[in-house]
Design a protein around this motif. Sequence first.
Motif, PDB file in Angstrom:
ATOM      1  N   THR A  96     -37.225 -30.763  32.670  1.00 27.30           N
ATOM      2  CA  THR A  96     -38.253 -31.710  33.160  1.00 27.30           C
ATOM      3  C   THR A  96     -38.071 -33.100  32.554  1.00 27.30           C
ATOM      4  O   THR A  96     -38.993 -33.926  32.597  1.00 27.30           O
ATOM      5  N   GLU A  98     -38.921 -36.116  34.602  1.00 26.52           N
ATOM      6  CA  GLU A  98     -40.347 -36.333  34.851  1.00 26.52           C
ATOM      7  C   GLU A  98     -41.005 -37.064  33.684  1.00 26.52           C
ATOM      8  O   GLU A  98     -41.751 -38.026  33.876  1.00 26.52           O
ATOM      9  N   THR A 149     -31.635 -37.758  38.176  1.00 28.43           N
ATOM     10  CA  THR A 149     -32.127 -36.408  38.412  1.00 28.43           C
ATOM     11  C   THR A 149     -31.127 -35.389  37.861  1.00 28.43           C
ATOM     12  O   THR A 149     -29.938 -35.679  37.746  1.00 28.43           O
ATOM     13  N   LEU A 201     -47.143 -30.063  45.162  1.00 26.09           N
ATOM     14  CA  LEU A 201     -45.834 -30.477  45.686  1.00 26.09           C
ATOM     15  C   LEU A 201     -45.256 -29.321  46.497  1.00 26.09           C
ATOM     16  O   LEU A 201     -45.095 -28.219  45.963  1.00 26.09           O
ATOM     17  N   GLU A 261     -41.984 -32.718  50.309  1.00 23.35           N
ATOM     18  CA  GLU A 261     -40.565 -33.064  50.485  1.00 23.35           C
ATOM     19  C   GLU A 261     -40.236 -32.772  51.938  1.00 23.35           C
ATOM     20  O   GLU A 261     -39.995 -31.632  52.323  1.00 23.35           O
ATOM     21  N   GLN A 297     -40.667 -34.511  42.630  1.00 22.70           N
ATOM     22  CA  GLN A 297     -41.339 -34.378  41.329  1.00 22.70           C
ATOM     23  C   GLN A 297     -41.771 -35.732  40.760  1.00 22.70           C
ATOM     24  O   GLN A 297     -42.781 -35.825  40.072  1.00 22.70           O
ATOM     25  N   LYS A 298     -41.026 -36.787  41.093  1.00 21.64           N
ATOM     26  CA  LYS A 298     -41.432 -38.113  40.596  1.00 21.64           C
ATOM     27  C   LYS A 298     -42.551 -38.702  41.455  1.00 21.64           C
ATOM     28  O   LYS A 298     -43.473 -39.333  40.931  1.00 21.64           O
ATOM     29  N   ARG A 307     -44.757 -37.003  42.818  1.00 22.62           N
ATOM     30  CA  ARG A 307     -45.954 -36.270  42.375  1.00 22.62           C
ATOM     31  C   ARG A 307     -46.578 -36.964  41.161  1.00 22.62           C
ATOM     32  O   ARG A 307     -47.793 -37.149  41.087  1.00 22.62           O
TER      33      ARG A 307
END
Length: 323
Positions: A90, A93, A160, A209, A235, A298-299, A301
């Motif tokens: 993670t 994030e 990422t 997500l 997504e 994830q970003k 979010r």
Amino acid sequence: MKKKILILHTGGTISMMEDSSGSVIPGINNPLTTQTEKLNNLGDLIVKEPFHLPSPHVTPVEMLALKGIIEEEYNLNSIDGVVITHGTDTLEETAYFLDLTVQANIPIVVTGAMRSSNEIGSDGLYNLISSLRVAASEEAKNKGVLVVLNDEIHTAKNVTKTHTSNVSTFQSPQYGPIGIVTKRGVMFHHSPTYKERYDIKDVSNRVALIKAYAGLDSSLLLAINQLQYDGVVIEALGQGNLPPDAVEGIRKLHENDIPVVIVSRCFNGIVQDVYGYDGGGKQLRDMGVIFSNGLNGQKARLKLLISLSHTKDTNEIRAIFKQ
Ligand SMILES: NC(=O)C[C@H](N)C(=O)O
């Protein structure tokens, strides 16, 4: 004069050891903490270990705690830079959360390792040394939070994790790294074009997500609606399209003023309102779906979580996502 650098160890493989059965477990003595003496010629180091977690255990609560520690050290001790060691799962994030929220104009570098500290070819200490060199470099200022592993410097926004185990796992698929670390020094070949910053004190909003797939229907979106989430990131497919059966779920979320943000499940490119068919980007845009600016799920979010702590107004959130 040596730069004053704050090192925050937070756990992850970089601080773990492999046992005789090949399992990777938290070390009894964090090897990075005991090695710190050897690092002293790279800076005037302040070393802290605010928590010790594998990164799948890290939540926005820990990210917010890191923001607080960095700002406190910046205001009280005039630190020149920060290096955070972190689990890689993670890492992007935490790096992006700090990129959006830390109120301090100093280099902040996040690093980790793919091999535990006692494995042959362990990359942890090497990455820590590279990160200290970046954090101490004048050119690293005003570039946002950076992620340094495997001799490459990436922006928190674009980087990422792309491989489950390879040491070159961290990549920026859209634009590549912005610099490299060499034996002779730190070299930047690109600069991020702008910087966003939002303060945040509360990470309690709930943001779901989900990933679109061929045949996605509305059931998950209706469940999210019923569970009264504060926001949803999807997504989506390609340039920002969904299967037609998912549209009803979006409509219900909007009826309850729950913002829906779409990113693409492709790892390159941005989402746009190109397609006019049922579920296509044009229809979604007309329904009020917010299009993100090239972030992964994830970003996006985290950005929605941060936005929601400032406003529940969908138009204001849309404006934040336009940045
Ligand atoms: N390489 C790593 O650090 C992976 C580990 N599972 C973590 O993120 O904590």
